[in-house]
Scaffold this motif. Structure first.
Motif, PDB file in Angstrom:
ATOM      1  N   ILE A  62       0.907  -1.127   0.191  1.00 12.97           N
ATOM      2  CA  ILE A  62      -0.018  -0.019  -0.035  1.00 12.97           C
ATOM      3  C   ILE A  62       0.917   1.230  -0.060  1.00 12.97           C
ATOM      4  N   LEU A  63       1.767   1.145   0.849  1.00 15.63           N
ATOM      5  CA  LEU A  63       2.590   2.525   0.919  1.00 15.63           C
ATOM      6  C   LEU A  63       3.254   2.853  -0.224  1.00 15.63           C
ATOM      7  N   GLU A  64       3.879   2.008  -0.941  1.00 15.02           N
ATOM      8  CA  GLU A  64       4.544   2.174  -2.146  1.00 15.02           C
ATOM      9  C   GLU A  64       3.864   2.426  -3.456  1.00 15.02           C
ATOM     10  N   ILE A  65       2.549   1.835  -3.264  1.00 17.21           N
ATOM     11  CA  ILE A  65       1.581   2.344  -4.438  1.00 17.21           C
ATOM     12  C   ILE A  65       0.913   3.884  -4.101  1.00 17.21           C
ATOM     13  N   LYS A  66       1.030   4.080  -2.812  1.00 15.91           N
ATOM     14  CA  LYS A  66       0.505   5.612  -2.056  1.00 15.91           C
ATOM     15  C   LYS A  66       1.455   6.630  -2.908  1.00 15.91           C
ATOM     16  N   GLN A  67       2.936   6.239  -2.557  1.00 19.20           N
ATOM     17  CA  GLN A  67       3.734   7.325  -3.061  1.00 19.20           C
ATOM     18  C   GLN A  67       3.707   7.472  -4.724  1.00 19.20           C
ATOM     19  N   GLN A  68       3.517   6.315  -5.470  1.00 20.35           N
ATOM     20  CA  GLN A  68       3.073   6.635  -6.727  1.00 20.35           C
ATOM     21  C   GLN A  68       2.114   7.420  -7.179  1.00 20.35           C
ATOM     22  N   ILE A  69       1.089   7.292  -6.391  1.00 18.69           N
ATOM     23  CA  ILE A  69      -0.189   8.018  -6.566  1.00 18.69           C
ATOM     24  C   ILE A  69       0.090   9.435  -6.409  1.00 18.69           C
ATOM     25  N   LEU A  70       0.772   9.587  -5.309  1.00 19.62           N
ATOM     26  CA  LEU A  70       1.073  11.269  -4.740  1.00 19.62           C
ATOM     27  C   LEU A  70       1.780  11.979  -6.048  1.00 19.62           C
ATOM     28  N   ARG A  71       2.612  11.088  -6.804  1.00 18.81           N
ATOM     29  CA  ARG A  71       3.520  11.742  -7.920  1.00 18.81           C
ATOM     30  C   ARG A  71       2.624  11.921  -9.082  1.00 18.81           C
ATOM     31  N   ALA A  72       1.630  11.330  -9.236  1.00 17.18           N
ATOM     32  CA  ALA A  72       0.758  11.272 -10.668  1.00 17.18           C
ATOM     33  C   ALA A  72      -0.240  12.393 -10.832  1.00 17.18           C
ATOM     34  N   ASP A  73      -0.316  12.890 -12.212  1.00 13.03           N
ATOM     35  CA  ASP A  73      -1.055  14.037 -12.724  1.00 13.03           C
ATOM     36  C   ASP A  73      -1.985  13.293 -13.435  1.00 13.03           C
ATOM     37  N   LEU A  74      -3.424  13.221 -12.986  1.00 19.10           N
ATOM     38  CA  LEU A  74      -4.306  12.589 -13.923  1.00 19.10           C
ATOM     39  C   LEU A  74      -4.573  13.145 -15.113  1.00 19.10           C
ATOM     40  N   GLY A  75      -4.475  14.622 -15.226  1.00 25.55           N
ATOM     41  CA  GLY A  75      -4.722  15.155 -16.500  1.00 25.55           C
ATOM     42  C   GLY A  75      -3.608  14.911 -17.537  1.00 25.55           C
ATOM     43  N   GLU A  76      -2.474  14.523 -17.039  1.00 21.87           N
ATOM     44  CA  GLU A  76      -1.578  14.217 -17.976  1.00 21.87           C
ATOM     45  C   GLU A  76      -1.618  12.640 -18.378  1.00 21.87           C
ATOM     46  N   LEU A  77      -1.994  11.874 -17.400  1.00 20.21           N
ATOM     47  CA  LEU A  77      -2.020  10.646 -17.732  1.00 20.21           C
ATOM     48  C   LEU A  77      -3.321  10.001 -18.525  1.00 20.21           C
ATOM     49  N   ALA A  78      -4.594  10.517 -18.223  1.00 21.85           N
ATOM     50  CA  ALA A  78      -5.647  10.084 -19.206  1.00 21.85           C
ATOM     51  C   ALA A  78      -5.295  10.010 -20.736  1.00 21.85           C
ATOM     52  N   PRO A  79      -5.121  11.009 -21.216  1.00 18.80           N
ATOM     53  CA  PRO A  79      -4.923  11.126 -22.779  1.00 18.80           C
ATOM     54  C   PRO A  79      -3.778  10.064 -23.131  1.00 18.80           C
ATOM     55  N   LYS A  80      -2.630  10.022 -22.414  1.00 17.73           N
ATOM     56  CA  LYS A  80      -1.640   9.000 -22.836  1.00 17.73           C
ATOM     57  C   LYS A  80      -2.246   7.449 -22.613  1.00 17.73           C
ATOM     58  N   VAL A  81      -3.027   7.053 -21.580  1.00 14.23           N
ATOM     59  CA  VAL A  81      -3.535   6.004 -21.612  1.00 14.23           C
ATOM     60  C   VAL A  81      -4.371   5.762 -22.495  1.00 14.23           C
ATOM     61  N   GLN A  82      -5.343   6.689 -23.139  1.00 13.92           N
ATOM     62  CA  GLN A  82      -6.397   6.337 -24.007  1.00 13.92           C
ATOM     63  C   GLN A  82      -5.599   6.024 -25.317  1.00 13.92           C
ATOM     64  N   ARG A  83      -4.297   6.539 -25.611  1.00 13.95           N
ATOM     65  CA  ARG A  83      -3.642   6.316 -26.882  1.00 13.95           C
ATOM     66  C   ARG A  83      -3.046   4.944 -26.683  1.00 13.95           C
ATOM     67  N   ILE A  84      -2.599   4.469 -25.589  1.00 13.73           N
ATOM     68  CA  ILE A  84      -2.254   3.235 -25.355  1.00 13.73           C
ATOM     69  C   ILE A  84      -3.562   2.056 -25.656  1.00 13.73           C
ATOM     70  N   LEU A  85      -4.484   2.277 -25.145  1.00 11.59           N
ATOM     71  CA  LEU A  85      -5.702   1.557 -25.476  1.00 11.59           C
ATOM     72  C   LEU A  85      -6.081   1.180 -26.838  1.00 11.59           C
ATOM     73  N   LYS A  86      -5.487   2.145 -27.690  1.00 17.18           N
ATOM     74  CA  LYS A  86      -5.977   2.105 -29.165  1.00 17.18           C
ATOM     75  C   LYS A  86      -4.872   1.257 -29.633  1.00 17.18           C
TER      76      LYS A  86
END
Length: 576
Positions: free
Chosen positions: A536-560
């Motif tokens: 849990i704590l490792e995943i929490k650290q990763q989440i604290l560094r994440a920016d959903l505004g940047e991630l969402a469009p990148k992931v949508q491209r991956i899904l294609k």
């Protein structure tokens, strides 16, 4: 000259130390005939060995209850004590000694092979690997009979630890190692859900498993480096390599100590999105680890561990107490309890079973529960009674058909009616959810959304059923791929559909606790993760560094994308 051996990384970290080979006693068992006049002596020798091993396990159990060992280890010791008392093990071996006039060691090994073959028919990887319990109990008995239990060397003066190298290791072995400077574990066999892996992770000791014949490649006292993050063993490293890995180990230790500071920090992304990080558990004994990580709740309570390996199935009151203990320990936090995920392939004692040509596609999980309505109703009553003590949610595994949901809901209503008639308290509004574990469910979510309050994606089974891959089968394990485009589309589609209809969706499979997939799942829209509490704590650290505004469009491209190599490269860039 240095050389490397590659295996499965199951517990992160770096260990530098000297090899200690643990003998594989089962390979040393000979078969010989016992004269009729000595049969009673041979049976007495077997009984004495059983008593000795029982004493050892009871002593180890005392260590776990005193808090000197992790709760998961205590659960495994309990299971091995039950196996030692099972007539299918020792009594059957006694009968072989009498009928075939053979030595006790050989009789034990013959019965072990018979039981292991039955375990190999089990589909669920975690439960199938419980065949290791049978093997490890027999090995303890054989070691006593052969007169060489195999002790570890004393602590070394050079400051380096001991790297335990074995064909396999039992949880009981690991407790016995507590007074030694154990730096790492290396085994020939095992996988991500093997005993060695689970215990090593709970003790935070680096481990690499599945190395096949590594014991034949190493010598006692040889210097090795165990990289539990990359799954690499470096044999006879030079000074420069040792220094490099010492530096890496220091960096990892600093990072690990920093993680503890995040315990009371809310998991929130850089752009302010709050994420729920919940824990997967097997029972009340896992609660200390859940508290230590300050989990947001229990996302998966695997109730089948109350049922397996017993002569008598737990009655309603015993189940109620086990469920209530967890619910009361998590005040104001949700506790999602899965109805038992067992089947004819998992041989519950005391329940009618039949042989199936393909247990993986047969009567398991919810199908099994509905085929045993009396047993299922008992569990539902216990769950409902426990719901009076907190935020309990009931989750049904492996749903694929609307009629399965309807039958479950009807049984729940029947249980409620019985409890009302008996004036027993329960939460009238208890939420019912289902697991998405087969492609049919992920592709027909409408019938689930109309009937259920939440969904949880079991990625382990979803990947296996989508790709027709048994991840514990070494012959095809290289084809088990969480990043296969079909798998990603099923996961992303489930998350998106849930969001569209306001239905909470979580992921409780191994992907949820793997740092390599955190950004990917966040970008898909996942807001509820459930994992081993130690992650849990490792995943929490990763989440604290994440920016959903940047991630969402990148992931949508991956899904294609539909080329696995391109997908993998793109996911790696997300983490970087």
């Amino acid at each position: 000259m240095p050389f490397t051996v590659h295996g499965l990384p199951v517990s992160q970290g770096i260990a530098i130390g000297h090899v200690h080979l643990i003998s594989h006693a089962l390979l040393e068992v000979n078969h010989y005939h016992v004269a009729p006049r000595h049969i009673e002596d041979e049976l007495a020798r077997l009984d004495e060995a059983v008593a000795t091993v029982q004493g050892e396990l009871v002593g180890l159990k005392a260590v776990t209850t005193s808090g000197q060992a992790h709760s998961e280890v205590g659960a495994f010791v309990d299971l091995q004590l039950m196996m030692l008392a099972d007539p299918m093990l020792v009594d059957a071996a006694r009968q072989l000694v009498e009928s075939r006039r053979c030595n006790a060691e050989w009789a034990l090994v013959q019965q072990m092979e018979h039981l292991v073959e039955q375990f190999r028919q089990i589909e669920d990887p975690y439960l199938r690997e419980r065949q290791a319990d049978v093997v490890q109990v027999i090995e303890r008995l054989v070691k006593v009979l052969l007169g060489h239990p195999g002790h570890l060397p004393p602590k070394r003066r050079d400051g380096l630890g001991t790297i335990v190298v074995a064909h396999d290791l039992s949880p009981a072995d690991t407790i016995g190692f507590r007074d030694h400077n154990i730096a790492g574990f290396v085994t020939d066999v095992g996988g991500p859900t093997s005993h060695t892996a689970i215990v090593a992770r709970s003790l935070k000791i680096p481990a690499v498993v599945g190395l096949h014949h590594v014991r034949d490649l190493l010598e006692d006292d040889e210097l090795v480096i165990v990289d539990g993050t990359r799954g690499v063993i470096i044999v006879a490293p030079g000074d420069e390599i040792i220094e490099e890995y010492r530096l890496r180990r220091s960096e990892l230790e600093i990072e690990r100590s920093k993680l503890n500071r995040l315990r009371d920090t809310r998991a929130t992304t850089l752009d302010g999105e709050s994420i729920n990080l919940m824990a997967n558990i097997e029972g009340p004994k896992d609660l200390p680890a859940v508290k230590s990580a300050n989990a947001d709740g229990i996302g998966l309570y695997r109730t089948e561990f109350l049922f397996i390996g017993r002569d008598n199935l737990p009655d309603e009151d015993e189940q109620y107490e086990a469920y209530r203990a967890v619910v009361k320990a998590m005040p104001s936090k949700p506790v999602t309890i899965r109805t038992f995920d067992v089947g004819n392939d998992k041989a519950l004692n005391g329940v009618h079973s039949r042989m199936e040509p393909n247990p993986a596609l047969g009567l398991r999980a919810v199908r099994y529960s509905l085929s045993e309505p009396k047993m299922f109703l008992t569990q539902l009553r216990a769950l409902l009674r426990a719901s009076a003590h907190g935020k309990l949610q009931i989750m049904v595994p492996m749903l694929a058909h609307a009629q399965e949901i309807d039958q479950c809901l009807a049984l729940i209503e029947k249980a409620k009616a019985e409890l009302r008639a008996e004036k027993l308290k329960f939460d009238e509004g208890v939420q019912i959810g289902g697991m998405i574990e087969v492609p049919a469910a992920a592709l027909s979510l409408g019938m689930f959304i109309r009937r259920l309050a939440f969904l949880s994606i079991g990625t382990n089974d979803l990947i296996q059923y989508t790709l027709a891959i048994d991840r514990s089968d070494e012959a095809v394990v290289h084809l088990y791929d969480p990043l296969h485009p079909a798998v990603l589309k099923l996961i992303a589609g489930t998350i998106a559909t849930g969001a569209r209809y306001g239905l909470p969706v979580s992921v409780c499979g191994e992907m949820a606790g793997d740092l390599a997939y955190t950004e990917l799942l966040l970008g898909m829209g996942l807001r509820n993760f459930s994992m081993h509490p130690g992650n849990i704590l490792e995943i929490k650290q990763q989440i604290l560094r994440a920016d959903l505004g940047e991630l969402a469009p990148k992931v949508q491209r991956i899904l294609k994308m539909d080329e696995p190599a391109r997908i993998r490269e793109a996911v790696e860039r997300l983490v970087a």
